[in-house]
Design a protein around this motif. Structure first.
Motif, PDB file in Angstrom:
ATOM      1  N   PRO A 118       2.953  14.201  -6.916  1.00  0.00           N
ATOM      2  CA  PRO A 118       2.425  13.524  -5.698  1.00  0.00           C
ATOM      3  C   PRO A 118       3.199  12.377  -5.198  1.00  0.00           C
ATOM      4  O   PRO A 118       3.897  11.360  -6.152  1.00  0.00           O
ATOM      5  CB  PRO A 118       1.064  12.948  -6.491  1.00  0.00           C
ATOM      6  N   PRO A 119       3.101  11.753  -3.899  1.00  0.00           N
ATOM      7  CA  PRO A 119       3.600  10.286  -3.590  1.00  0.00           C
ATOM      8  C   PRO A 119       3.101   9.314  -4.522  1.00  0.00           C
ATOM      9  O   PRO A 119       2.252   9.155  -4.763  1.00  0.00           O
ATOM     10  CB  PRO A 119       3.151  10.246  -2.218  1.00  0.00           C
ATOM     11  N   LYS A 120       4.135   8.402  -4.607  1.00  0.00           N
ATOM     12  CA  LYS A 120       4.071   7.073  -5.528  1.00  0.00           C
ATOM     13  C   LYS A 120       3.374   6.249  -4.273  1.00  0.00           C
ATOM     14  O   LYS A 120       3.937   5.977  -3.294  1.00  0.00           O
ATOM     15  CB  LYS A 120       5.074   6.740  -6.075  1.00  0.00           C
ATOM     16  N   ILE A 121       2.190   5.568  -4.941  1.00  0.00           N
ATOM     17  CA  ILE A 121       1.801   4.497  -3.961  1.00  0.00           C
ATOM     18  C   ILE A 121       2.481   3.012  -4.551  1.00  0.00           C
ATOM     19  O   ILE A 121       2.493   2.837  -5.706  1.00  0.00           O
ATOM     20  CB  ILE A 121       0.137   4.225  -4.263  1.00  0.00           C
ATOM     21  N   GLU A 122       2.748   2.298  -3.316  1.00  0.00           N
ATOM     22  CA  GLU A 122       3.370   0.928  -3.745  1.00  0.00           C
ATOM     23  C   GLU A 122       2.310  -0.092  -3.585  1.00  0.00           C
ATOM     24  O   GLU A 122       1.575  -0.269  -2.554  1.00  0.00           O
ATOM     25  CB  GLU A 122       4.491   0.526  -2.595  1.00  0.00           C
ATOM     26  N   PHE A 123       2.223  -0.799  -4.480  1.00  0.00           N
ATOM     27  CA  PHE A 123       0.973  -1.926  -4.598  1.00  0.00           C
ATOM     28  C   PHE A 123       1.665  -3.333  -4.452  1.00  0.00           C
ATOM     29  O   PHE A 123       2.506  -3.587  -4.957  1.00  0.00           O
ATOM     30  CB  PHE A 123       0.276  -1.672  -5.929  1.00  0.00           C
TER      31      PHE A 123
END
Length: 90
Positions: free
Chosen positions: A6-11
């Protein structure tokens, strides 16, 4: 075959959507606002989108928050799904 990740979310991730499906009524909206204020203080309540089911039995509420991390998102999900009026959290 390689498994697709799954795509990584940048926080932090601004404008992160959370959709809550549950029993129609003020109680669902109050629950969502309460949980969001506790874990994403200052989110814009004027941007809450409500959609009724065909028969009016259920509602979906979509809120947008600034997601600060996976732990925050997991906690929000757990608190929302713990309520008997909540059917699904996406």
């Amino acid at each position: 075959m390689s498994e697709q990740q799954p795509p990584k979310i940048e926080f932090p991730c601004e404008d992160y959507p959370i959709k809550v499906l549950g029993d129609a009524g003020d109680e669902l909206r109050e629950l969502v606002i309460d949980v969001m204020e506790r874990h994403a203080p200052g989110f814009d309540q004027t941007q809450i989108r409500v959609k009724d089911s065909r028969n009016g039995t259920y509602q979906s509420l979509t809120v947008r928050i600034t997601a600060t991390g996976e732990r925050q998102l997991k906690t929000i999900h757990e608190e929302l799904i713990a309520s008997s009026i909540t059917k699904m959290v996406l």
